[in-house]
Design a protein around this motif. Structure first.
Motif, PDB file in Angstrom:
ATOM      1  N   THR A 170     -31.866  -3.161   6.049  1.00  0.00           N
ATOM      2  CA  THR A 170     -30.987  -4.282   5.714  1.00  0.00           C
ATOM      3  C   THR A 170     -30.162  -3.962   4.469  1.00  0.00           C
ATOM      4  OG1 THR A 170     -32.541  -5.875   6.664  1.00  0.00           O
ATOM      5  CG2 THR A 170     -30.901  -6.734   5.133  1.00  0.00           C
ATOM      6  N   ALA A 171     -30.825  -3.422   3.450  1.00  0.00           N
ATOM      7  CA  ALA A 171     -30.127  -3.079   2.202  1.00  0.00           C
ATOM      8  C   ALA A 171     -29.032  -2.050   2.454  1.00  0.00           C
ATOM      9  CB  ALA A 171     -31.126  -2.555   1.180  1.00  0.00           C
ATOM     10  N   LYS A 172     -29.334  -1.079   3.318  1.00  0.00           N
ATOM     11  CA  LYS A 172     -28.357  -0.035   3.614  1.00  0.00           C
ATOM     12  C   LYS A 172     -27.152  -0.594   4.354  1.00  0.00           C
ATOM     13  CE  LYS A 172     -27.963   4.487   5.884  1.00  0.00           C
ATOM     14  NZ  LYS A 172     -28.699   5.534   6.647  1.00  0.00           N
ATOM     15  N   LEU A 173     -27.404  -1.412   5.387  1.00  0.00           N
ATOM     16  CA  LEU A 173     -26.311  -1.960   6.195  1.00  0.00           C
ATOM     17  C   LEU A 173     -25.474  -2.982   5.431  1.00  0.00           C
ATOM     18  CD1 LEU A 173     -28.157  -2.360   9.619  1.00  0.00           C
ATOM     19  CD2 LEU A 173     -26.352  -0.717   9.068  1.00  0.00           C
ATOM     20  N   ALA A 174     -26.142  -3.772   4.568  1.00  0.00           N
ATOM     21  CA  ALA A 174     -25.429  -4.797   3.804  1.00  0.00           C
ATOM     22  C   ALA A 174     -24.876  -4.263   2.479  1.00  0.00           C
ATOM     23  CB  ALA A 174     -26.354  -5.981   3.527  1.00  0.00           C
ATOM     24  N   ASP A 175     -25.266  -3.029   2.148  1.00  0.00           N
ATOM     25  CA  ASP A 175     -24.818  -2.384   0.910  1.00  0.00           C
ATOM     26  C   ASP A 175     -25.227  -3.198  -0.319  1.00  0.00           C
ATOM     27  OD1 ASP A 175     -23.642  -0.452  -0.664  1.00  0.00           O
ATOM     28  OD2 ASP A 175     -21.654  -1.362  -0.603  1.00  0.00           O
ATOM     29  N   VAL A 176     -26.522  -3.538  -0.352  1.00  0.00           N
ATOM     30  CA  VAL A 176     -27.073  -4.269  -1.496  1.00  0.00           C
ATOM     31  C   VAL A 176     -28.395  -3.615  -1.877  1.00  0.00           C
ATOM     32  CG1 VAL A 176     -25.979  -6.452  -0.863  1.00  0.00           C
ATOM     33  CG2 VAL A 176     -28.273  -5.918   0.002  1.00  0.00           C
ATOM     34  N   SER A 177     -28.985  -4.101  -2.965  1.00  0.00           N
ATOM     35  CA  SER A 177     -30.261  -3.556  -3.416  1.00  0.00           C
ATOM     36  C   SER A 177     -31.424  -4.160  -2.627  1.00  0.00           C
ATOM     37  CB  SER A 177     -30.468  -3.847  -4.900  1.00  0.00           C
ATOM     38  OG  SER A 177     -30.641  -5.244  -5.105  1.00  0.00           O
ATOM     39  N   TYR A 178     -32.590  -3.493  -2.670  1.00  0.00           N
ATOM     40  CA  TYR A 178     -33.788  -4.027  -2.027  1.00  0.00           C
ATOM     41  C   TYR A 178     -34.110  -5.406  -2.593  1.00  0.00           C
ATOM     42  CZ  TYR A 178     -34.923   0.646  -0.158  1.00  0.00           C
ATOM     43  OH  TYR A 178     -34.910   1.834   0.523  1.00  0.00           O
TER      44      TYR A 178
END
Length: 210
Positions: free
Chosen positions: A186-194
């Motif tokens: 999710t973090a990778k696809l949304a480009d956010v932190s864990y």
């Protein structure tokens, strides 16, 4: 007849193997044993389930799939449910579900009466369709309540900041909560932190109606 246990949970936070001991005990009480176990964390509303497909590939004609509840096998829409049933029927596999007592006869001594066998198959198929439809409706109801929870949170000003942030929150919610992706994916696809994934997912869940 080999018996294959199938265990599924929607998200990585849930224990897909939770029901393993009860299923194992149920089969052993019938004088049988489970030949192999297959488990995965993926939504029951999707046909993209590698372990279920592997089970169907490994099974031979006449084998059985053991599940805790029909919703572990399907929360599919009508079209996908028909597709999955076709794959199951192609190998003449039996479905044994703890919540479907008529399916338990598959573990009993073989019934030689052709009429009785035909009636049991018809009853089980009808009940499977009914329970699959109920599971789908439950899934849709949950999605509706989650959507209402999102709107309620917005209306109450629980999420502040730019519109872009709200769009990002909804993207995280869909990836993490609805589709059950891992925190990392999710973090990778949304480009956010864990940390952002965890915070946003928990915030939406806290506002979900009972």
């Amino acid at each position: 007849m080999y018996i294959f246990g199938y265990l599924r949970a929607s998200t990585n936070e849930q224990d897909a193997q939770r029901a393993k001991s009860s299923l194992k005990s149920f089969v052993e009480e019938k004088g049988r044993r489970v030949a192999s176990w297959y488990w995965e964390n993926v939504s029951g509303a999707s046909l993209k389930r590698p372990e279920l497909m592997r089970l169907l590939d490994d099974a031979a004609p006449g084998d059985a799939i053991l599940i805790e509840q029909v919703d572990r096998l399907s929360r599919l829409n009508d079209e996908d449910w028909i597709t999955l049933k076709a794959l199951i029927q192609e190998k003449n596999l039996k479905i044994i579900s703890l919540d479907l007592p008529t399916s338990h006869t598959a573990l009993s001594a073989h019934i030689n009466d052709e009429f009785t066998n035909a009636m049991l198959r018809a009853i089980n198929n009808m009940m499977l369709d009914m329970l699959a439809a109920i599971a789908r409706k439950d899934y849709q109801d949950r999605r509706r309540r989650q959507k209402e929870g999102i709107e309620k949170a917005k209306n109450e000003g629980k999420f502040r900041g730019r519109q872009a942030d709200l769009n990002k929150h909804e993207q995280i919610y869909k990836l993490r909560v609805i589709n059950g992706l891992s925190i990392a994916d999710t973090a990778k696809l949304a480009d956010v932190s864990y940390r952002t994934v965890i915070r946003v997912a928990q915030s939406y869940k806290a506002n979900e109606p009972e």
